[in-house]
Design a protein around this motif. Sequence first.
Motif, PDB file in Angstrom:
ATOM      1  N   MET A  35       0.940  -1.165   0.069  1.00  0.00           N
ATOM      2  CA  MET A  35       0.009   0.130  -0.093  1.00  0.00           C
ATOM      3  C   MET A  35       0.918   1.242   0.054  1.00  0.00           C
ATOM      4  SD  MET A  35      -3.320   0.909   2.518  1.00  0.00           S
ATOM      5  CE  MET A  35      -2.518   1.626   3.926  1.00  0.00           C
ATOM      6  N   LYS A  36       0.436   2.477  -0.938  1.00  0.00           N
ATOM      7  CA  LYS A  36       1.263   3.379  -0.900  1.00  0.00           C
ATOM      8  C   LYS A  36       0.885   4.390   0.325  1.00  0.00           C
ATOM      9  CE  LYS A  36       1.361   7.730  -3.493  1.00  0.00           C
ATOM     10  NZ  LYS A  36       0.397   8.495  -4.577  1.00  0.00           N
ATOM     11  N   LYS A  37       2.015   4.999   1.046  1.00  0.00           N
ATOM     12  CA  LYS A  37       2.128   5.780   2.250  1.00  0.00           C
ATOM     13  C   LYS A  37       1.522   6.998   1.588  1.00  0.00           C
ATOM     14  CE  LYS A  37       5.579   3.881   4.972  1.00  0.00           C
ATOM     15  NZ  LYS A  37       6.604   4.209   5.787  1.00  0.00           N
ATOM     16  N   ILE A  38       0.581   7.767   2.647  1.00  0.00           N
ATOM     17  CA  ILE A  38      -0.026   9.005   2.491  1.00  0.00           C
ATOM     18  C   ILE A  38       1.008  10.074   2.902  1.00  0.00           C
ATOM     19  CG2 ILE A  38      -1.848  10.374   3.299  1.00  0.00           C
ATOM     20  CD1 ILE A  38      -3.453   7.920   3.881  1.00  0.00           C
ATOM     21  N   LYS A  39       1.349  10.865   1.973  1.00  0.00           N
ATOM     22  CA  LYS A  39       2.409  11.872   2.282  1.00  0.00           C
ATOM     23  C   LYS A  39       1.577  13.223   2.841  1.00  0.00           C
ATOM     24  CE  LYS A  39       5.481  10.236  -1.057  1.00  0.00           C
ATOM     25  NZ  LYS A  39       6.468  10.718  -2.167  1.00  0.00           N
ATOM     26  N   ILE A  40       1.982  13.629   4.004  1.00  0.00           N
ATOM     27  CA  ILE A  40       1.624  14.887   4.638  1.00  0.00           C
ATOM     28  C   ILE A  40       2.728  16.050   4.791  1.00  0.00           C
ATOM     29  CG2 ILE A  40       0.526  15.669   6.476  1.00  0.00           C
ATOM     30  CD1 ILE A  40      -0.521  13.109   7.324  1.00  0.00           C
ATOM     31  N   LEU A  41       2.552  17.170   4.310  1.00  0.00           N
ATOM     32  CA  LEU A  41       3.309  18.161   4.576  1.00  0.00           C
ATOM     33  C   LEU A  41       2.867  19.131   5.805  1.00  0.00           C
ATOM     34  CD1 LEU A  41       5.845  20.080   3.895  1.00  0.00           C
ATOM     35  CD2 LEU A  41       4.373  21.290   2.373  1.00  0.00           C
ATOM     36  N   PHE A  42       3.709  19.217   6.787  1.00  0.00           N
ATOM     37  CA  PHE A  42       3.225  20.066   7.844  1.00  0.00           C
ATOM     38  C   PHE A  42       3.858  21.522   7.885  1.00  0.00           C
ATOM     39  CE2 PHE A  42       2.074  16.044   9.889  1.00  0.00           C
ATOM     40  CZ  PHE A  42       1.266  16.358  10.991  1.00  0.00           C
ATOM     41  N   HIS A  43       3.057  22.444   8.071  1.00  0.00           N
ATOM     42  CA  HIS A  43       3.598  23.722   7.608  1.00  0.00           C
ATOM     43  C   HIS A  43       3.942  24.355   9.179  1.00  0.00           C
ATOM     44  CE1 HIS A  43       2.581  24.298   3.545  1.00  0.00           C
ATOM     45  NE2 HIS A  43       1.489  23.514   3.696  1.00  0.00           N
ATOM     46  N   THR A  44       4.323  23.719  10.194  1.00  0.00           N
ATOM     47  CA  THR A  44       4.944  24.122  11.385  1.00  0.00           C
ATOM     48  C   THR A  44       6.222  23.786  11.527  1.00  0.00           C
ATOM     49  OG1 THR A  44       4.176  21.729  12.211  1.00  0.00           O
ATOM     50  CG2 THR A  44       2.334  23.365  12.311  1.00  0.00           C
ATOM     51  N   GLN A  45       6.885  24.545  12.394  1.00  0.00           N
ATOM     52  CA  GLN A  45       8.289  24.056  12.762  1.00  0.00           C
ATOM     53  C   GLN A  45       8.517  22.983  13.583  1.00  0.00           C
ATOM     54  OE1 GLN A  45      10.777  25.781  11.294  1.00  0.00           O
ATOM     55  NE2 GLN A  45       8.979  26.551   9.979  1.00  0.00           N
ATOM     56  N   PRO A  46       9.419  22.007  13.205  1.00  0.00           N
ATOM     57  CA  PRO A  46       9.835  20.770  13.988  1.00  0.00           C
ATOM     58  C   PRO A  46      10.817  21.042  15.030  1.00  0.00           C
ATOM     59  CG  PRO A  46      11.296  20.986  11.750  1.00  0.00           C
ATOM     60  CD  PRO A  46      10.329  21.951  12.050  1.00  0.00           C
ATOM     61  N   ASN A  47      11.214  22.176  15.173  1.00  0.00           N
ATOM     62  CA  ASN A  47      12.190  22.558  15.960  1.00  0.00           C
ATOM     63  C   ASN A  47      11.817  22.636  17.829  1.00  0.00           C
ATOM     64  OD1 ASN A  47      12.569  24.392  13.635  1.00  0.00           O
ATOM     65  ND2 ASN A  47      14.378  23.521  13.948  1.00  0.00           N
ATOM     66  N   ILE A  48      12.533  22.347  18.480  1.00  0.00           N
ATOM     67  CA  ILE A  48      12.344  22.176  20.196  1.00  0.00           C
ATOM     68  C   ILE A  48      11.958  23.789  20.713  1.00  0.00           C
ATOM     69  CG2 ILE A  48      14.501  21.929  20.910  1.00  0.00           C
ATOM     70  CD1 ILE A  48      11.621  19.861  22.113  1.00  0.00           C
ATOM     71  N   ASP A  49      12.896  24.653  19.944  1.00  0.00           N
ATOM     72  CA  ASP A  49      12.850  25.914  20.472  1.00  0.00           C
ATOM     73  C   ASP A  49      11.432  26.811  20.063  1.00  0.00           C
ATOM     74  OD1 ASP A  49      15.339  25.360  21.382  1.00  0.00           O
ATOM     75  OD2 ASP A  49      16.302  26.346  19.638  1.00  0.00           O
ATOM     76  N   SER A  50      10.671  26.399  19.247  1.00  0.00           N
ATOM     77  CA  SER A  50       9.425  26.773  18.820  1.00  0.00           C
ATOM     78  C   SER A  50       8.119  26.501  19.509  1.00  0.00           C
ATOM     79  CB  SER A  50       8.922  26.483  17.216  1.00  0.00           C
ATOM     80  OG  SER A  50       7.972  27.284  17.063  1.00  0.00           O
TER      81      SER A  50
ATOM     82  N   SER B 125       3.606   5.064  11.280  1.00  0.00           N
ATOM     83  CA  SER B 125       4.555   4.846  10.324  1.00  0.00           C
ATOM     84  C   SER B 125       4.263   4.094   9.299  1.00  0.00           C
ATOM     85  CB  SER B 125       5.852   4.409  11.120  1.00  0.00           C
ATOM     86  OG  SER B 125       5.991   3.343  11.612  1.00  0.00           O
ATOM     87  N   ASP B 126       3.559   2.986   9.175  1.00  0.00           N
ATOM     88  CA  ASP B 126       2.965   2.000   8.161  1.00  0.00           C
ATOM     89  C   ASP B 126       2.283   2.801   7.128  1.00  0.00           C
ATOM     90  OD1 ASP B 126       4.702   0.162   9.452  1.00  0.00           O
ATOM     91  OD2 ASP B 126       2.817  -0.661  10.464  1.00  0.00           O
ATOM     92  N   ILE B 127       1.505   3.804   7.728  1.00  0.00           N
ATOM     93  CA  ILE B 127       0.486   4.381   6.597  1.00  0.00           C
ATOM     94  C   ILE B 127       1.043   5.801   6.226  1.00  0.00           C
ATOM     95  CG2 ILE B 127      -2.088   5.254   6.518  1.00  0.00           C
ATOM     96  CD1 ILE B 127      -2.534   3.166   8.618  1.00  0.00           C
ATOM     97  N   PHE B 128       1.627   6.504   6.980  1.00  0.00           N
ATOM     98  CA  PHE B 128       1.902   7.899   6.862  1.00  0.00           C
ATOM     99  C   PHE B 128       3.416   8.185   6.764  1.00  0.00           C
ATOM    100  CE2 PHE B 128      -1.935   8.083   9.081  1.00  0.00           C
ATOM    101  CZ  PHE B 128      -3.034   8.601   8.230  1.00  0.00           C
ATOM    102  N   GLU B 129       3.571   9.152   5.792  1.00  0.00           N
ATOM    103  CA  GLU B 129       5.147   9.540   5.479  1.00  0.00           C
ATOM    104  C   GLU B 129       4.868  11.131   5.652  1.00  0.00           C
ATOM    105  OE1 GLU B 129       8.150   9.985   1.787  1.00  0.00           O
ATOM    106  OE2 GLU B 129       7.499   7.869   2.450  1.00  0.00           O
ATOM    107  N   VAL B 130       5.647  11.735   6.631  1.00  0.00           N
ATOM    108  CA  VAL B 130       5.503  13.014   7.048  1.00  0.00           C
ATOM    109  C   VAL B 130       6.787  14.107   6.931  1.00  0.00           C
ATOM    110  CG1 VAL B 130       4.849  14.565   9.257  1.00  0.00           C
ATOM    111  CG2 VAL B 130       4.104  12.433   9.096  1.00  0.00           C
ATOM    112  N   TYR B 131       6.361  14.934   6.608  1.00  0.00           N
ATOM    113  CA  TYR B 131       7.361  16.092   5.925  1.00  0.00           C
ATOM    114  C   TYR B 131       7.261  17.298   6.684  1.00  0.00           C
ATOM    115  CZ  TYR B 131       8.264  12.934   1.957  1.00  0.00           C
ATOM    116  OH  TYR B 131       8.385  11.864   1.317  1.00  0.00           O
ATOM    117  N   PHE B 132       8.517  18.017   7.246  1.00  0.00           N
ATOM    118  CA  PHE B 132       8.546  19.221   7.690  1.00  0.00           C
ATOM    119  C   PHE B 132       9.716  19.963   7.128  1.00  0.00           C
ATOM    120  CE2 PHE B 132       6.683  16.852  11.556  1.00  0.00           C
ATOM    121  CZ  PHE B 132       5.999  17.892  12.078  1.00  0.00           C
TER     122      PHE B 132
END
Length: 87
Positions: A1-16, A33-40
């Motif tokens: 099954m193809k993973k669902i790709k999600i782009l998060f428009h938030t900062q991945p930094n601990i300082d934010s 993690s078997d279903i979603f591929e996440v990008y920051f």
Amino acid sequence: MKKIKILFHTQPNIDSFNAQDLNGREIASRLNSDIFEVYFIDVLGTDIDSKLQKDNIKILKVNSKNQFIKKIQIFKYKLLYKYDISF
């Protein structure tokens, strides 16, 4: 099954500490993690939240201090991948 790709428009930094950044990191860390591929897109360049150190989460770095170049790099990342969801 193809993973669902999600782009998060938030900062991945601990300082934010913005509410949307905190919520975005928390939601991304809990996605299956078997279903979603996440990008920051990391524009701050500081330490990444340890919750995001997973195989299905990709951090795309923007390394320029020049605002124009930074915006071009962000635009490139948004066009480079085909995202199923933009959050």
